[in-house]
Design a protein around this motif. Structure first.
Motif, PDB file in Angstrom:
ATOM      1  N   LYS A 160      56.223  36.203  69.528  1.00 43.65           N
ATOM      2  CA  LYS A 160      55.491  35.328  68.590  1.00 43.65           C
ATOM      3  C   LYS A 160      56.453  34.436  67.827  1.00 43.65           C
ATOM      4  N   PRO A 222      51.669  25.847  54.982  1.00 42.71           N
ATOM      5  CA  PRO A 222      50.889  26.532  56.033  1.00 42.71           C
ATOM      6  C   PRO A 222      51.694  26.839  57.293  1.00 42.71           C
ATOM      7  N   ASP A 229      53.187  39.045  60.803  1.00 40.31           N
ATOM      8  CA  ASP A 229      53.222  39.755  62.073  1.00 40.31           C
ATOM      9  C   ASP A 229      54.640  40.127  62.465  1.00 40.31           C
TER      10      ASP A 229
ATOM     11  N   LYS B 617      40.729  39.180  50.869  1.00 41.84           N
ATOM     12  CA  LYS B 617      40.193  39.653  52.154  1.00 41.84           C
ATOM     13  C   LYS B 617      40.081  38.497  53.126  1.00 41.84           C
ATOM     14  N   PHE B 619      41.859  35.697  53.131  1.00 41.99           N
ATOM     15  CA  PHE B 619      43.199  35.300  53.582  1.00 41.99           C
ATOM     16  C   PHE B 619      43.707  36.272  54.638  1.00 41.99           C
ATOM     17  N   ALA B 620      43.479  37.552  54.376  1.00 39.44           N
ATOM     18  CA  ALA B 620      43.971  38.548  55.321  1.00 39.44           C
ATOM     19  C   ALA B 620      43.282  38.363  56.679  1.00 39.44           C
ATOM     20  N   LEU B 622      42.429  35.640  58.015  1.00 40.74           N
ATOM     21  CA  LEU B 622      42.998  34.497  58.735  1.00 40.74           C
ATOM     22  C   LEU B 622      44.071  34.962  59.707  1.00 40.74           C
ATOM     23  N   GLN B 623      44.685  36.067  59.370  1.00 40.09           N
ATOM     24  CA  GLN B 623      45.814  36.547  60.154  1.00 40.09           C
ATOM     25  C   GLN B 623      45.275  37.296  61.368  1.00 40.09           C
ATOM     26  N   GLY B 625      46.374  37.462  64.505  1.00 40.08           N
ATOM     27  CA  GLY B 625      47.300  38.045  65.462  1.00 40.08           C
ATOM     28  C   GLY B 625      47.453  37.181  66.709  1.00 40.08           C
ATOM     29  N   TYR B 626      46.616  36.167  66.878  1.00 37.24           N
ATOM     30  CA  TYR B 626      46.717  35.305  68.057  1.00 37.24           C
ATOM     31  C   TYR B 626      47.697  34.169  67.798  1.00 37.24           C
ATOM     32  N   VAL B 627      48.633  33.991  68.713  1.00 38.50           N
ATOM     33  CA  VAL B 627      49.648  32.957  68.522  1.00 38.50           C
ATOM     34  C   VAL B 627      49.015  31.575  68.449  1.00 38.50           C
ATOM     35  N   TYR B 630      47.810  30.716  65.129  1.00 44.87           N
ATOM     36  CA  TYR B 630      48.900  30.413  64.208  1.00 44.87           C
ATOM     37  C   TYR B 630      49.412  28.988  64.443  1.00 44.87           C
ATOM     38  N   ALA B 631      49.596  28.661  65.730  1.00 46.00           N
ATOM     39  CA  ALA B 631      50.056  27.324  66.061  1.00 46.00           C
ATOM     40  C   ALA B 631      49.058  26.287  65.564  1.00 46.00           C
ATOM     41  N   VAL B 633      47.061  26.520  63.003  1.00 48.99           N
ATOM     42  CA  VAL B 633      47.191  26.351  61.547  1.00 48.99           C
ATOM     43  C   VAL B 633      48.372  25.427  61.232  1.00 48.99           C
ATOM     44  N   MET B 634      49.487  25.637  61.944  1.00 50.73           N
ATOM     45  CA  MET B 634      50.644  24.772  61.695  1.00 50.73           C
ATOM     46  C   MET B 634      50.303  23.317  61.985  1.00 50.73           C
ATOM     47  N   LEU B 635      49.611  23.096  63.088  1.00 53.82           N
ATOM     48  CA  LEU B 635      49.284  21.720  63.455  1.00 53.82           C
ATOM     49  C   LEU B 635      48.309  21.101  62.462  1.00 53.82           C
ATOM     50  N   GLY B 637      48.102  21.862  59.430  1.00 55.46           N
ATOM     51  CA  GLY B 637      48.896  21.582  58.239  1.00 55.46           C
ATOM     52  C   GLY B 637      49.630  20.265  58.361  1.00 55.46           C
TER      53      GLY B 637
END
Lengths: 479, 651
Positions: A160, A222, A229, B617, B619-620, B622-623, B625-627, B630-631, B633-635, B637
């Motif tokens: 990851k 963000p 993780d 809860k 926010f938690a 949102l996490q 575990g899928y990459v 996450y990517a 969210v970065m984009l 942002g």
């Protein structure tokens, strides 16, 4: 171009030493295999100590490698903190990983190489040098995260981190290319000159991408999603390393880039930093409340702490950078201390990492409980512990710079974060006791005692440190 | 250690030993330690008194600097001059007697050491007050006696009425203390110091700005300061409008009433006005206010005393009334007369209270005079002592030959009021005369109701009536000696021909103040009328309660509104309750339930819910575990940031 052959190798003595040492140790490792792990480990620590000594004794400032590399008081301060954190991390990692049966000579070597990358980042004076240093550090870290390749969690964390890190590197490179395209230079010196005057939109977009890439490294919202993780998945000593040294290097790099070449554009980048700082502080404070795993909690805690440090950067003044440096130095000590307690959470040799496992710790292992309580109170910003002064300096700088809203949000979120820090204290001191942990090994004991002393009594000797950090911050503005 | 300091330190020592030792010491040790130290302090104060009044040399021993910031400086000091020496003997004599008396009176009580420690602590604070050489130490003592008074009124803390009375005393005093504190602040503002000497020197050399600016008004400096300080005196000395706490303070044990609420603490206001005579002398309006308030209190409290049935409350209103006399004496500029009455009153009023305590002791705790009567043969010593106290209070004497203590002091007050030859002086004089009639009346009403006629108590109580033990009676004799002799012995010194030598520099008389001299040259009828007033009151009471026994009820019926007004204490408590207490309670309840409960607590709980339960809860979650999440969210942002910049700078 003032001079073609201005290598000035002498200015980069610590980096050159680290590079040579790591290569030599690599040869040793290749020859001796895992049996030489202890030797390589302690040699790595010794190398870092020598690098610290070289950094500390050589006060010369100037440019090396044709202006790609800069040595100044700022770099020296950040390097000493990063090297110190890395050295402590290697010591505890050796001990702890051996307990888990993981004896690999690559581990200290990779950490050493990462430290070299950090040093190069801190001293980068060119977008290319920045990228090279960053990648040297990151690649080493990706591997370190996955060092326990026999466990799913560790490999998942490494993967990851790698995938998202690659994405962030892409952003950073894209931003750099835009900046180069719109200014015609990659050198921080010439960029600064080229950027005077009305900035073009392309340049601003490039700056945004660059900032995004750096924000990933310091896990600011963000661009933080990897943090919980990876912190949870990586072995605990590795997480301790991640949370401390690389953060210092990336933060220093961030500050150097924004204050140096983009100093004229502070009105533009301040908006990014403010937004990122506010989001980090809020998310770090709020999301941690729901966590049950203490490593994930520390992940959110580090996100929040990065937000506070960014408050100092947002101020954009020498006082702000001073606050940032002090904050990061104090943060590193608190983090290493807290992780040392987490590493001590073992039952019958197996590590446990739920907050509920700490219940009643004060009855079974009072010293451990008191130490963690001190770290938690310090993180919550309770005077006279060191954490209070870190917050004080950044908020003070923000107020002086007129960023009242930011300071107010900072204070409010530290109230919220105090809730989960102090809840840990409550769990340790007031909840019914569970099975006690194993005996705390000597190395952790030493680290704990040292951190507790620094955090509790640091304010008594704070003067010289503040003098150093003030000089460091001023050096950033001198150029 | 010097003797002046010892006088102040001995009670402190006693309070510390007994207060900290408390139950470990035991009852007897606590009683003997405190009483012994107080007797020693009493002897020392008499020595100091004769020394100072004999030599006329005042002195100040500075113990150490309390604090010093800029010009704001205050020291712990023991200032001994004629004024404080008089207070020393009053305070320490009465206190020592009350300590000894308490050995007998309180011997049944569960917490004797605590009681003795409080009493001694009170004495220490009172001494700090009277020996202060600056306003701050005086204020310390002022608040200290307030605190001890609070503790002692509420001594029986298991009685709700005692707690209520203690709180009431504390709160009403707060009103006065607020004025006092403002006055002290004003003094510092105007004079730049809070020490008496520089302040007085500035006033006497005319070095005072005539007025200062307050909210756009030009306020005369000294008048304003004196009035503010006098508000403090009104609170502590239970003058009209701030008097309501004193009768309720009788909830405390009787020795407390004698010491604090008759002889010493309540006279602190009078002492303060005399101590600040250099200021009051140049504030004519403030002096007139003092006179009017004092005279009104003297009259008003006496009217209430006529109809009360609780033996201690009668004496309490009498105290209130007598304090009014002292104030109007000070108000017309007769500080000597005020202090003289303070001095004599301390003896006879403490005597009366302790006698009342002896009666209550004999009657098994009964305080209602309607349930007494017919006991003079059973407790003859107390009865006789009570007569002495009342004769002194009523001011009975044979002019030119002998008089009880009050005869001299009250006469000199009334003569001074007359000699002021002013409107307010005459107001005070006539109210004082009427008050004197009433004083004598309620005093003898008390004697007749308590001791004479048919017993109205139950048979069982009557069976138990007994004379108090000697440890209680002996102090009464000492006080009775004061009531008998204090007037005739010290008349010449306090207010007579030796007045100037006696007071020295301790009390200041302005060049325009002729009252102390004129008081000796009033017409004969003025000299005789106070005595006549007293005798009239005694005669009326004797007729109404011994001869024509139906008369009081008939008069009460005929003048029912007046009777009710007096019996219900002019409805002050009811009016204050409606004006201040209820609105304050309503406001408090609103701020508590609405402000604190709903808004403050609600906001905090709501915020905690928002962050802890709701946002955390989410926010938690949102996490994931899928990459790719996450990517994403970065984009998102970076897209958001770039969009923002394009809109902000793209124009």
């Amino acid at each position: 171009m003032e001079s073609f052959v201005s290598l000035n190798l002498g200015l980069a003595r610590p980096e050159i030493f680290l590079a040579v040492a790591s290569l030599a140790l690599l040869v040793l490792g290749a020859w001796g295999g895992d049996r030489s792990t202890r030797l390589i480990g302690w040699a790595s620590v010794a190398s870092l100590v020598i690098a610290i000594a070289l950094t500390a004794t050589d006060g010369a400032a100037g440019l090396a490698f044709n202006g790609l590399f800069v040595a100044d008081a700022f770099a020296a301060f950040a390097k000493i903190v990063a090297f110190g954190a890395a050295a402590v991390a290697i010591i505890v990692a050796l001990d702890q990983m051996a307990r888990d049966g993981v004896v690999r000579f690559e581990l200290p070597l990779l950490m050493l190489l990462a430290s070299l990358g950090m040093a190069l980042m801190i001293s980068a004076n060119d977008l290319i040098a920045l990228y090279v240093g960053l990648e040297l550090q990151s690649l080493a870290l990706y591997v370190v995260a996955a060092i326990r390749r026999d466990t799913v969690k560790s490999t998942e964390a490494g993967l990851k981190y790698f995938v998202l890190g690659a994405l962030s590197s892409g952003m950073l490179l894209y931003g750099s290319s835009l900046i180069y395209g719109f200014s015609g230079s990659t050198s921080f010196e010439t960029l600064a000159a080229a950027l005077a005057g009305e900035p073009s939109l392309g340049l601003i977009v490039g700056l945004v991408f660059l900032c995004a890439g750096l924000a990933f490294k310091i896990s600011a919202v963000p661009f933080h999603m990897w943090t919980p993780d990876v912190y949870e998945g990586a072995p605990t000593p590795i997480t301790a390393f991640f949370a401390a040294a690389p953060k210092v290097a990336a933060m220093a790099l961030f500050a150097r880039v924004l204050i140096g070449p983009f100093g004229e554009m502070d009105d533009q980048w301040r908006q990014i930093i403010v937004v990122v700082a506010v989001l980090s502080m809020i998310l770090g404070a709020v999301a941690a409340i729901a966590q049950k795993n203490i490593k994930r909690l520390m992940a959110y805690s580090s996100i929040g702490n990065v937000g506070y440090a960014l408050v100092g950067l947002a101020a954009g003044t020498a006082a702000g950078i001073n606050g940032l440096l002090l904050y990061m130095a104090i943060y590193v000590v608190m983090t290493i201390g807290a992780f040392a307690v987490i590493m001590a959470m073992r039952r019958q040799g197996q590590g446990v990492e739920e907050i509920s496992d700490l219940a009643g710790l004060s009855q079974s292992q009072r010293g451990l409980a008191v130490a963690l309580a001190i770290f938690m109170f310090s993180m919550a910003g309770i005077p006279p512990l060191a954490g209070f002064f870190g917050k004080f300096f950044v908020f003070n700088a923000a107020i002086a710079a007129g960023l009242y809203g930011l300071a107010v949000i900072g204070v409010l979120t530290s109230v919220v974060s105090a809730f989960y820090y102090i809840r840990i204290v409550k769990v340790m001191f007031f909840d019914p006791a569970t099975t006690p942990f194993d005996r705390v090994p000597g190395t952790l004991r030493a680290v704990l005692i040292a951190s507790v002393v620094v955090i509790s009594f640091g304010f008594l000797a704070g003067g010289p440190v503040i003098e150093l950090s003030t000089a460091a911050a001023d050096s950033l503005f001198a150029g | 250690m010097n003797i002046d300091v010892a006088i102040v330190a001995l009670p402190l020592l006693g309070a510390l030993i007994v207060g900290l030792g408390n139950r470990r010491l035991g009852d007897h040790a606590a009683q003997y330690i405190t009483s012994g130290l107080m007797l020693l302090a009493m002897v020392l104060s008499w020595i100091v008194f004769f020394d100072v009044t004999g030599s006329g040399v005042a002195r100040t021993t500075e113990i150490f600097t309390w604090f010093e910031t800029g010009t704001f400086r205050a020291a712990w000091a023991v200032r001994i001059d004629q004024l404080s020496a008089v207070m020393l003997i009053v305070v320490n004599t009465v206190s020592a007697m009350v300590h000894v008396y308490s050995i007998g009176y309180m011997h049944h009580d569960k917490s004797v050491p605590r009681f003795m420690a409080y009493l001694t602590l009170f004495t220490f604070c009172m001494l700090m007050l009277v020996t202060a050489d600056n306003f701050i130490q005086m204020f310390f003592g002022w608040e200290g006696v307030g605190l001890s008074s609070y503790l002692l009124i509420g001594f029986w803390f298991d009685r709700p009425s005692a707690n209520a009375a203690a709180i009431k005393a504390f709160l009403v005093n707060r009103v006065g203390d607020f004025g006092f504190a403002l006055g002290i602040m004003g003094v510092f503002l105007v004079f730049g110091t809070v020490e008496f000497k520089p302040v007085f020197d500035a006033v006497l050399t005319g070095n005072v700005p005539p007025s200062f600016d307050f909210l756009g008004y030009q306020v005369p400096t000294l008048e304003a300061l004196c009035l503010l300080l006098f508000i403090g005196a009104m609170g502590k000395s239970a003058q009209l409008f701030l008097h309501t706490w004193l009768p309720d303070a009788m909830e405390g044990p009787t020795p407390v009433s004698a010491l604090i609420h008759a002889a010493t603490m309540v006279t602190a206001g009078v002492f303060m006005v005399c101590r600040l005579s250099p200021m009051f002398e140049y504030a004519p309006i403030a002096k007139d206010v003092v006179t009017i308030v004092g005279a009104s209190t003297a009259f008003f409290a006496a009217t209430i005393g006529l109809t009360q049935n609780d033996i201690k409350r009668v004496i309490a209103y009498s105290t209130c009334s007598q304090l009014g006399y002292m104030f109007f004496a000070a108000g017309v500029g007769a500080y000597g007369a005020a202090m003289f009455h303070l001095f004599t009153h301390a003896f006879f009023k403490a005597l009366l209270f302790l006698c009342a305590g002896s009666v209550i002791h004999a009657m098994s705790g009964e305080q209602d005079m309607r349930k007494m009567g017919g006991i003079y043969k059973l407790i003859p010593i107390t009865y006789g002592l009570m007569w002495i106290g009342n004769l002194a209070l009523a001011g009975v004497g044979i002019p030119g030959v002998y008089g009880f203590a009050g005869f001299y002091s009250k006469d000199s007050i009334l003569e001074s009021a007359f000699a002021a030859h002013s409107g307010v002086g005459m107001y005070a004089f006539w109210l004082g005369i009427i008050g004197a009639v009433m004083t004598a009346f309620y005093s003898w009403r008390l004697i007749y109701l308590t001791f004479h006629n048919q017993p109205r108590a139950s048979h069982e109580v009557m069976h138990h009536v007994h004379e108090s033990p000697w440890v209680m009676l002996a102090p009464l004799f000492v006080l009775a000696a004061g009531a008998l002799g204090a007037g005739i012995i010290w008349y010449e010194s306090f207010v007579g021909h030796h007045m100037a030598e006696f007071w020295g520099q301790a009390v200041h008389f302005a060049a325009t103040n002729h009252v102390p001299h004129e008081a000796h040259n009033v017409p004969l009828w003025v000299k005789l009328i106070p005595l006549f007033a007293g005798l009239t009151g005694i005669a009326l009471a004797s007729y109404a309660y011994m001869v024509q026994k139906g008369l009081p009820a008939a008069v009460a019926g005929a003048l029912r509104p007046l009777y009710l007004l007096s019996y219900n204490k002019w409805y002050f408590d009811e009016i204050y309750d409606a004006l201040f207490v209820r609105p304050a309670l309503v406001l408090g309840r609103f701020l508590w339930k609405g402000g604190d409960g709903a808004i403050v607590d609600g906001a905090i709980n709501g915020f905690a819910w928002l962050t802890g339960d709701y946002l955390a809860k989410r926010f938690a979650r949102l996490q994931t575990g899928y990459v790719y999440h996450y990517a994403f969210v970065m984009l998102i942002g970076i897209v958001a940031l770039v969009t923002w910049y394009i809109f902000a700078f793209g124009k």
